[in-house]
Design an enzyme around this catalytic site. Sequence first.
Site, PDB file in Angstrom:
ATOM      1  N   GLU A   8       0.786  -1.236   0.000  1.00 53.87           N
ATOM      2  CA  GLU A   8       0.000   0.000   0.000  1.00 53.87           C
ATOM      3  C   GLU A   8       0.820   1.288   0.000  1.00 53.87           C
ATOM      4  O   GLU A   8       0.384   2.280  -0.581  1.00 53.87           O
ATOM      5  CB  GLU A   8      -0.930  -0.005   1.225  1.00 53.87           C
ATOM      6  CG  GLU A   8      -1.956  -1.113   1.240  1.00 53.87           C
ATOM      7  CD  GLU A   8      -2.983  -0.977   0.120  1.00 53.87           C
ATOM      8  OE1 GLU A   8      -3.360   0.162  -0.199  1.00 53.87           O
ATOM      9  OE2 GLU A   8      -3.373  -2.007  -0.444  1.00 53.87           O
ATOM     10  N   SER A  68     -42.131 -34.954  42.172  1.00 50.83           N
ATOM     11  CA  SER A  68     -41.573 -35.360  43.471  1.00 50.83           C
ATOM     12  C   SER A  68     -40.150 -34.875  43.698  1.00 50.83           C
ATOM     13  O   SER A  68     -39.642 -34.979  44.816  1.00 50.83           O
ATOM     14  CB  SER A  68     -41.628 -36.883  43.601  1.00 50.83           C
ATOM     15  OG  SER A  68     -42.970 -37.327  43.644  1.00 50.83           O
TER      16      SER A  68
END
Length: 834
Positions: free
Chosen positions: A90, A487
């Site tokens: 770049e 239960s």
Amino acid sequence: MRLLVRFLGFLFAAGTVVFLVGIAGVAGAIWHFSKDLPDYSQLQDYEPPVMTRVHAADGSLLGEYAKERRLYLPIQAVPKLVINAFLAAEDKNFYEHGGIDYSGMARAAILYAENYGSNRRPQGASTITQQVAKNFFLTNEVSFSRKIKEALLAMRLERAYSKDKILELYLNEIYLGLGAYGIAAASLVYFDKSVNELTIAEAAYLAALPKMPGALHPVRNHDRAIERRNYVIDRLQENGWIKASDADAARKAPLVVANHANSARTFAGEYFAEEVRRDLFDRYGEKKLYEGGLSVRTTLDPKIQVMARKTMVAGLVKYDEEQGYRGPIQKLNISGDWGVKLADVKSLSDISPWQMAVVLETSAQSARIGFQPGRDLGGAVSKERNTGLVSLDGVKWAKAASGPLRGKIPTTVSQVLQPGDVIYVDPLFKDGKPVDGEYRLEQIPEVSGAMVAMDPHTGRVLAMVGGFSFDQSQFNRATQAYRQPGSSFKPIVYSAALDNGYTPSTVVLDAPIEIDQGQGGGVWRPENFSNGHYQGPTTLRNALRLSLNTVTVRLAQDIGMPLISEYARRFGVYDELPNYLSYALGAGETTVMRMVTAYSMIANGGRRVKPTLIDRIQDRYGHTIFKHDARECRGCDAPEGWHNQPEPQLIDRREQVLDAMTAYQITSMMEGVVQAGTATVLREVGKPIAGKTGTTNEAKDAWFIGFSPDMVVGVYMGYDKPRPLGRGNAATGGHLAAPIARDFLKLALADKPATPFKIPAGIKLVRVVSKTGMRAGPAETAGTILEAFKPGTAPPDNYSVIGVGDPDSNRTLIPQATQPDAMSIMRPGTGSLY
């Protein structure tokens, strides 16, 4: 001569005027464009959106959450190779120019002129600083005005910030494809590596992406991606940043990427990860979750999670297969390319090693199947077509769920499968080994369920399974499904009694009972599971072991539902429990998570625990903003090292919700449930286990909650739209849920010692007759147990049963709001049964 001088003077004057006009024009243009420039000083406090990452307890990545996948990496942490790769691609002169690279612009112009008409990509002239200016402050508009503003901003940025700061902003802001922003996220997305692990070829490929990430897709545009990567490698070599030999090797390296979706990364942890995501959203909001860069360390133990998922799925599949085979997922026209058609059928992604397939042809002994082909990163269907065989052994389980052959074992494969059937298959195992090329028919279960494993001392959730498949349903049955625990709620009732004067040897009458519910509610006649069979006078230990409903109702009537409601609230099972006796049998609705948390308080000696999926949360700067463990550690902060000071102490100020001795008594009673009660399958674990099963009316829900000294596990099974699971013993918690817990605990506790439950100080162990609860004689051993008693309580030497009433009738009408009749409960030491 004079004319020449005058002419030259005129030219000079004209040139001066033109120069000044030009200067004025440039100055005017600069002023014109400068007045609308954005405020670049905001970059000083710039906080980019950073993804939140969630980790398991061992540090492995569990999930990532972001709108833009970005991890912010300081420039000091970026390897020189990666920096050089981006500079080569770049902006070679980045550290030399002042924001605008005039020589680079000239080279780009010359190269553009030379390549004009060749269709070759022109070399860019924008510097990295200019790209930062554009990315942060400007649009992608192609115009001279935008380029002028970009150049002006670039020069101002160069004066305001260091080169390293500008490069840091650039490397963390750029979009690099596949949803990744910045080099740290891109490195993980493309190569599943941190940036310091990247090779030359990998760094060069990432550096090639900023200009055109879509055009350099690693799959769709593979050749072009290789070409551009190699261009970057060439620039690295030309600049002297890598050796020629390394460059040659990098050019020859294949471009292989491994894309990871933005979802749970730990197998079987999807429900857990989503629950964490919801928690973070509730705590901090959407912006903080998806942009705040949180680092979350969860409580999940990946090994235990896989065990939980494996055993839960196996239990659901086993039950579902017992109900019969319901047929294929859908029918498919297999003419032409069946692979493309099958690829379009939605398959569940989280049920590996199951695979989707289509039946291509069948015979009596086998069926040839074709597997669903995968897709590449570009979404294209793979051209590979893999096949296999489903043998008769692979469909033996598939009894028809309906029709004339309902319940019959198939004798041929063609009775079960037909060409065009879309099915799931799994490798076929014989004698514990997979049979090469052969597969077993599988079926997505209709029944569902949940499992939670928790550390009882801290409330840390070690594992969570919210259903068969998160891909199929994101509804988490561990935390969101409110069902009746049946239960399995009884230990809360018995704990309330033991905490208020009762003992495990307290005797209660097990006999038919009728409750006048008043106000037109009619008469309620609770029954034991073994309808018509009653034990008569029964100790609380035996009543819990056998899960006797009538005993529990009489006990609840005696101690009062308001007290039970208070204990249910203390334990976090219910926020408010109505004062109806049926709720003592687990008629209220709660979740697996709540039940496991309640049992954890029993297992840890009665201390309050708060369930958590998160150990610690850090912000993007590493500061801890949440910590689950709130205990004070005195002496833990020793900055100067060890100088014979006292050992650090953890100060535990958590509320005592249940007396420690009561907690041991109910634990001991639930050990009896495992040893000789409704959960005897848990004996196979071979370690001390306490727990309780639960089955609701019509067997619509099956439960088991149990624990070892250091782990609590809760299992629930039922249909999302409640319906009976079956009839008789085959549909109870002991038959459906307890075996799943057994299989899980056998794996989870395999390497753990058989540690007994800790007996708290003050508990006295007395040998009693297990059936009556009375003190055993000196020579008595058969039928006796060691029972736990608190100080000031002891078993009776004998009972004097009085006031029993008519021996021909055990039925008593008890209005709901009144005290029990005088023939219900026997307290040890009183000599009375009442």
